[in-house]
Design a protein around this motif. Structure first.
Motif, mmCIF file in Angstrom:
data_model
loop_
_atom_site.group_PDB
_atom_site.id
_atom_site.type_symbol
_atom_site.label_atom_id
_atom_site.label_comp_id
_atom_site.label_asym_id
_atom_site.label_seq_id
_atom_site.Cartn_x
_atom_site.Cartn_y
_atom_site.Cartn_z
ATOM 1 N N THR A 296 -119.877 102.757 -108.519
ATOM 2 C CA THR A 296 -119.114 102.634 -107.286
ATOM 3 C C THR A 296 -120.069 102.390 -106.132
ATOM 4 O O THR A 296 -121.246 102.742 -106.178
ATOM 5 C CB THR A 296 -118.265 103.886 -107.017
ATOM 6 N N SER A 297 -119.561 101.788 -105.103
ATOM 7 C CA SER A 297 -120.390 101.362 -103.981
ATOM 8 C C SER A 297 -120.865 102.532 -103.125
ATOM 9 O O SER A 297 -120.141 103.490 -102.903
ATOM 10 C CB SER A 297 -119.599 100.388 -103.103
ATOM 11 N N GLY A 298 -122.092 102.419 -102.629
ATOM 12 C CA GLY A 298 -122.592 103.366 -101.639
ATOM 13 C C GLY A 298 -122.103 103.024 -100.251
ATOM 14 O O GLY A 298 -122.375 103.742 -99.287
ATOM 15 N N MET A 299 -121.358 101.918 -100.144
ATOM 16 C CA MET A 299 -120.821 101.463 -98.866
ATOM 17 C C MET A 299 -119.336 101.791 -98.727
ATOM 18 O O MET A 299 -118.704 101.383 -97.766
ATOM 19 C CB MET A 299 -120.982 99.945 -98.741
ATOM 20 N N GLU A 300 -118.795 102.503 -99.704
ATOM 21 C CA GLU A 300 -117.359 102.760 -99.692
ATOM 22 C C GLU A 300 -116.971 103.608 -98.490
ATOM 23 O O GLU A 300 -117.715 104.465 -98.032
ATOM 24 C CB GLU A 300 -116.949 103.470 -100.979
ATOM 25 N N GLY A 301 -115.788 103.338 -97.954
ATOM 26 C CA GLY A 301 -115.314 104.110 -96.811
ATOM 27 C C GLY A 301 -114.792 103.198 -95.724
ATOM 28 O O GLY A 301 -114.823 101.971 -95.825
ATOM 29 N N LYS A 302 -114.340 103.811 -94.639
ATOM 30 C CA LYS A 302 -113.698 103.058 -93.571
ATOM 31 C C LYS A 302 -114.627 102.069 -92.886
ATOM 32 O O LYS A 302 -114.191 101.076 -92.327
ATOM 33 C CB LYS A 302 -113.132 104.031 -92.542
ATOM 34 N N THR A 303 -115.951 102.326 -92.878
ATOM 35 C CA THR A 303 -116.869 101.450 -92.155
ATOM 36 C C THR A 303 -117.628 100.502 -93.077
ATOM 37 O O THR A 303 -118.509 99.783 -92.623
ATOM 38 C CB THR A 303 -117.889 102.279 -91.350
ATOM 39 N N ALA A 304 -117.311 100.474 -94.362
ATOM 40 C CA ALA A 304 -118.071 99.658 -95.307
ATOM 41 C C ALA A 304 -118.054 98.184 -94.926
ATOM 42 O O ALA A 304 -119.095 97.517 -94.914
ATOM 43 C CB ALA A 304 -117.525 99.855 -96.717
ATOM 44 N N ALA A 305 -116.874 97.647 -94.612
ATOM 45 C CA ALA A 305 -116.765 96.224 -94.281
ATOM 46 C C ALA A 305 -117.491 95.907 -92.978
ATOM 47 O O ALA A 305 -118.135 94.861 -92.840
ATOM 48 C CB ALA A 305 -115.295 95.829 -94.173
ATOM 49 N N ILE A 306 -117.431 96.817 -92.013
ATOM 50 C CA ILE A 306 -118.120 96.630 -90.736
ATOM 51 C C ILE A 306 -119.625 96.600 -90.939
ATOM 52 O O ILE A 306 -120.330 95.715 -90.429
ATOM 53 C CB ILE A 306 -117.728 97.752 -89.747
ATOM 54 N N CYS A 307 -120.136 97.568 -91.699
ATOM 55 C CA CYS A 307 -121.584 97.646 -91.918
ATOM 56 C C CYS A 307 -122.081 96.480 -92.767
ATOM 57 O O CYS A 307 -123.199 96.001 -92.579
ATOM 58 C CB CYS A 307 -121.943 98.975 -92.572
#
Length: 318
Positions: A296-307
């Motif tokens: 699973t991604s370490g970027m998962e969450g509400k800000t993943a797409a922004i970051c």
């Protein structure tokens, strides 16, 4: 402080945030994409949102750039081309127009490819040179990194793995009207369509027999699986089988060290991930067995797409 504006243009919402060099989103906001019939007015709203975010911070901001993730975005041309889930059609010269409103360095890229850069800079792929990010939302997107470099393609459209035909032209339509395409089966939307397929195929009792398609939600399917609903369990297994075959095929392209999964479908947890691991291992060529991880991604969450979008600028600073 040096910050980057990360912008994720989605079919439903456009998300904007100010991101530091460590991938932390300090402020963020969003608005409904579909509210803007005129594309220029949409860009004006983005500029207003960025200014409002800067004003909310208690220190001076040096905006060093703006990264944009969007469906069907060409990193080479600075455009969005005929995105299925956006109301503006044709070729949209995003960078050319937005630079008239905001005079900073800008880059645009397919949202899944931007997510791959984010994973490499801020996520779980910091030590990897070969990996593929798979985004599992309304559709299926992919960002491919090989030999430490993001694969952009000749015209900036590499990685459209969601539109690879898995059924030899005899199947469901994807958002770009590819019949039998992967995302029509492996995505949050695809899972809902599979529930209806299983209801027709099997006569078992299920909570979904009295629920309309538009009232179906991924969380409900996961909860039903937890309660032993046979239709939900068969739908997850069917989805995992197709996805396992697809990932095994993709492995033969670049031999990634890992696939990173992100997006709504991943929230189903073991109901999708456990059978996926099994099918993936079964379908892999012998030479790849035991060498490729599904994570699973370490970027998962509400800000993943922004970051991920902000990583387009921060990558050039590193």
């Amino acid at each position: 402080m040096d910050l980057v504006a990360g912008i994720d243009i989605g079919g439903t919402k456009t998300k904007i945030g100010l991101v530091d060099k460590n991938g932390e989103c300090l402020e963020q906001s969003s608005f409904r994409t579909q509210e803007f019939e005129d594309f220029d007015n949409f860009l004006v709203q983005i500029k207003k949102e960025i200014a409002a975010l800067e004003a909310r911070l208690e220190f001076p901001v040096n905006l060093i750039g703006c990264g944009i993730g969007a469906p069907n975005a060409s990193s080479r041309n600075g455009t969005i081309e005929n995105a299925a889930n956006l109301r503006w059609k044709g070729s949209l010269p995003v960078l050319e127009k937005f630079k008239q409103h905001l005079d900073v360095p800008m880059r645009i890229m397919n949202d899944a490819s931007a997510a791959a850069l984010g994973e490499m800079l801020f996520g779980n792929a910091k030590e990897m040179d070969d990996f593929i990010v798979i985004t599992l939302g309304t559709g299926l997107g992919a960002g491919i990194v090989a030999n430490g470099k993001l694969i952009e393609g000749y015209d900036g459209f590499a990685g459209e793995l969601g539109h690879i035909d898995m059924t030899l032209g005899d199947g469901r339509l994807t958002g770009l009207n590819v019949r039998g395409g992967l995302e029509a089966y492996v995505s949050a939307t695809g899972l809902k369509r599979t529930i209806l397929f299983m209801l027709c195929k099997y006569m078992d009792d299920s909570r979904f027999r009295n629920i309309a398609y538009n009232d179906l939600h991924g969380e409900d399917i996961t909860k039903a699986a937890e309660e032993g609903d046979l239709i939900a369990l068969k739908a997850f297994d069917y989805t995992a089988k197709i996805m396992g075959l697809a990932l095994a095929n993709f492995t033969a392209f670049t031999q990634p060290q890992a696939f990173f999964l992100m997006g709504g479908l991943v929230n189903s947890g073991k109901w999708i991930l456990d059978p996926l691991q099994t099918y993936f291992a079964d379908y892999l060529l012998e030479v790849y067995k035991g060498k490729v991880q599904i994570l699973t991604s370490g970027m998962e969450g509400k800000t993943a797409a922004i970051c991920g979008a902000a990583a387009l600028i921060w990558e050039k600073q590193s």
